[in-house]
Design a protein around this motif. Structure first.
Motif, PDB file in Angstrom:
ATOM      1  N   PHE A  65      39.258  29.771  18.817  1.00 53.46           N
ATOM      2  CA  PHE A  65      37.937  29.945  19.412  1.00 53.46           C
ATOM      3  C   PHE A  65      37.853  29.212  20.747  1.00 53.46           C
ATOM      4  CE2 PHE A  65      33.426  28.802  19.850  1.00 53.46           C
ATOM      5  CZ  PHE A  65      32.888  30.087  19.901  1.00 53.46           C
ATOM      6  N   CYS A  66      38.383  28.007  20.801  1.00 52.42           N
ATOM      7  CA  CYS A  66      38.375  27.254  22.049  1.00 52.42           C
ATOM      8  C   CYS A  66      39.192  27.952  23.135  1.00 52.42           C
ATOM      9  CB  CYS A  66      38.908  25.843  21.820  1.00 52.42           C
ATOM     10  SG  CYS A  66      37.813  24.824  20.813  1.00 52.42           S
ATOM     11  N   LEU A  67      40.359  28.468  22.773  1.00 49.88           N
ATOM     12  CA  LEU A  67      41.172  29.204  23.743  1.00 49.88           C
ATOM     13  C   LEU A  67      40.463  30.471  24.217  1.00 49.88           C
ATOM     14  CD1 LEU A  67      44.772  28.867  22.329  1.00 49.88           C
ATOM     15  CD2 LEU A  67      43.909  28.012  24.502  1.00 49.88           C
ATOM     16  N   MET A  68      39.762  31.141  23.314  1.00 50.70           N
ATOM     17  CA  MET A  68      39.011  32.332  23.698  1.00 50.70           C
ATOM     18  C   MET A  68      37.959  31.970  24.746  1.00 50.70           C
ATOM     19  SD  MET A  68      36.383  34.637  21.473  1.00 50.70           S
ATOM     20  CE  MET A  68      35.211  33.288  21.530  1.00 50.70           C
ATOM     21  N   LEU A  69      37.259  30.854  24.544  1.00 49.46           N
ATOM     22  CA  LEU A  69      36.244  30.425  25.509  1.00 49.46           C
ATOM     23  C   LEU A  69      36.866  30.099  26.865  1.00 49.46           C
ATOM     24  CD1 LEU A  69      33.971  28.171  23.278  1.00 49.46           C
ATOM     25  CD2 LEU A  69      33.471  30.467  24.132  1.00 49.46           C
ATOM     26  N   VAL A  70      38.030  29.464  26.853  1.00 50.19           N
ATOM     27  CA  VAL A  70      38.714  29.153  28.108  1.00 50.19           C
ATOM     28  C   VAL A  70      39.085  30.440  28.836  1.00 50.19           C
ATOM     29  CG1 VAL A  70      40.825  28.183  29.100  1.00 50.19           C
ATOM     30  CG2 VAL A  70      39.557  26.912  27.368  1.00 50.19           C
ATOM     31  N   PHE A  71      39.710  31.387  28.124  1.00 51.39           N
ATOM     32  CA  PHE A  71      40.130  32.630  28.760  1.00 51.39           C
ATOM     33  C   PHE A  71      38.941  33.449  29.254  1.00 51.39           C
ATOM     34  CE2 PHE A  71      44.140  32.213  26.157  1.00 51.39           C
ATOM     35  CZ  PHE A  71      44.914  31.853  27.242  1.00 51.39           C
ATOM     36  N   GLU A  72      37.878  33.482  28.482  1.00 53.71           N
ATOM     37  CA  GLU A  72      36.703  34.245  28.905  1.00 53.71           C
ATOM     38  C   GLU A  72      35.984  33.591  30.076  1.00 53.71           C
ATOM     39  OE1 GLU A  72      34.052  35.338  25.818  1.00 53.71           O
ATOM     40  OE2 GLU A  72      35.492  36.688  24.884  1.00 53.71           O
ATOM     41  N   GLY A  73      36.186  32.311  30.286  1.00 58.13           N
ATOM     42  CA  GLY A  73      35.524  31.630  31.387  1.00 58.13           C
ATOM     43  C   GLY A  73      36.272  31.680  32.705  1.00 58.13           C
ATOM     44  N   ILE A  74      37.523  32.111  32.682  1.00 59.11           N
ATOM     45  CA  ILE A  74      38.326  32.110  33.908  1.00 59.11           C
ATOM     46  C   ILE A  74      37.765  33.058  34.956  1.00 59.11           C
ATOM     47  CG2 ILE A  74      40.588  32.746  34.856  1.00 59.11           C
ATOM     48  CD1 ILE A  74      41.824  31.618  32.286  1.00 59.11           C
ATOM     49  N   ILE A  75      37.500  34.296  34.584  1.00 54.73           N
ATOM     50  CA  ILE A  75      37.042  35.295  35.556  1.00 54.73           C
ATOM     51  C   ILE A  75      35.668  34.944  36.135  1.00 54.73           C
ATOM     52  CG2 ILE A  75      36.520  37.749  35.931  1.00 54.73           C
ATOM     53  CD1 ILE A  75      39.500  37.091  35.618  1.00 54.73           C
ATOM     54  N   PRO A  76      34.657  34.589  35.319  1.00 51.09           N
ATOM     55  CA  PRO A  76      33.381  34.208  35.926  1.00 51.09           C
ATOM     56  C   PRO A  76      33.496  32.976  36.836  1.00 51.09           C
ATOM     57  CG  PRO A  76      33.109  34.516  33.575  1.00 51.09           C
ATOM     58  CD  PRO A  76      34.559  34.618  33.867  1.00 51.09           C
ATOM     59  N   LYS A 100      28.751  41.995  38.779  1.00 46.39           N
ATOM     60  CA  LYS A 100      28.767  43.454  38.963  1.00 46.39           C
ATOM     61  C   LYS A 100      29.324  44.142  37.718  1.00 46.39           C
ATOM     62  CE  LYS A 100      29.231  43.437  43.976  1.00 46.39           C
ATOM     63  NZ  LYS A 100      30.104  43.762  45.111  1.00 46.39           N
ATOM     64  N   LEU A 101      30.375  43.572  37.142  1.00 44.93           N
ATOM     65  CA  LEU A 101      30.976  44.152  35.939  1.00 44.93           C
ATOM     66  C   LEU A 101      29.982  44.143  34.784  1.00 44.93           C
ATOM     67  CD1 LEU A 101      33.409  45.205  34.292  1.00 44.93           C
ATOM     68  CD2 LEU A 101      33.931  42.818  33.806  1.00 44.93           C
ATOM     69  N   VAL A 102      29.297  43.029  34.587  1.00 48.78           N
ATOM     70  CA  VAL A 102      28.343  42.925  33.486  1.00 48.78           C
ATOM     71  C   VAL A 102      27.189  43.890  33.686  1.00 48.78           C
ATOM     72  CG1 VAL A 102      26.694  41.372  32.360  1.00 48.78           C
ATOM     73  CG2 VAL A 102      28.985  40.574  32.901  1.00 48.78           C
ATOM     74  N   SER A 103      26.713  44.033  34.920  1.00 51.53           N
ATOM     75  CA  SER A 103      25.617  44.975  35.159  1.00 51.53           C
ATOM     76  C   SER A 103      26.076  46.415  34.974  1.00 51.53           C
ATOM     77  CB  SER A 103      25.015  44.770  36.546  1.00 51.53           C
ATOM     78  OG  SER A 103      25.952  45.078  37.550  1.00 51.53           O
ATOM     79  N   SER A 104      27.328  46.712  35.296  1.00 48.72           N
ATOM     80  CA  SER A 104      27.820  48.075  35.080  1.00 48.72           C
ATOM     81  C   SER A 104      28.022  48.357  33.586  1.00 48.72           C
ATOM     82  CB  SER A 104      29.106  48.326  35.847  1.00 48.72           C
ATOM     83  OG  SER A 104      30.158  47.551  35.333  1.00 48.72           O
ATOM     84  N   LEU A 105      28.327  47.329  32.791  1.00 50.10           N
ATOM     85  CA  LEU A 105      28.462  47.513  31.346  1.00 50.10           C
ATOM     86  C   LEU A 105      27.131  47.888  30.700  1.00 50.10           C
ATOM     87  CD1 LEU A 105      30.912  44.700  30.225  1.00 50.10           C
ATOM     88  CD2 LEU A 105      31.285  47.155  30.156  1.00 50.10           C
ATOM     89  N   ALA A 106      26.034  47.484  31.327  1.00 49.33           N
ATOM     90  CA  ALA A 106      24.714  47.836  30.795  1.00 49.33           C
ATOM     91  C   ALA A 106      24.480  49.341  30.859  1.00 49.33           C
ATOM     92  CB  ALA A 106      23.627  47.100  31.560  1.00 49.33           C
TER      93      ALA A 106
END
Length: 61
Positions: free
Chosen positions: A9-20, A29-35
């Motif tokens: 779970f901790c590694l997932m949070l690290v990887f998910e935080g890299i791009i933002p 832009k990516l998050v708004s397009s996902l909507a």
């Protein structure tokens, strides 16, 4: 087992935080397009992501 789940779970949070962290405007832009994507496409992307993750975990383990 709970320790490994916590580490994963901790590694997932690290990887998910890299791009933002590196590209905040692109991420926004990516998050708004996902909507705009319909539910069935999001579910299919989620399913494919889960299957890919499970398959890679199986190969590694």
């Amino acid at each position: 087992m709970w320790e490994e789940i916590g580490k994963a779970f901790c590694l997932m949070l690290v990887f998910e935080g890299i791009i933002p962290f590196l590209y905040p405007q692109r991420w926004r832009k990516l998050v708004s397009s996902l909507a705009l994507v319909n539910d069935s496409q999001l579910r299919m992307m989620g399913l494919l992501s889960m299957l890919l993750g499970a398959g890679l975990l199986y190969l590694i383990h």
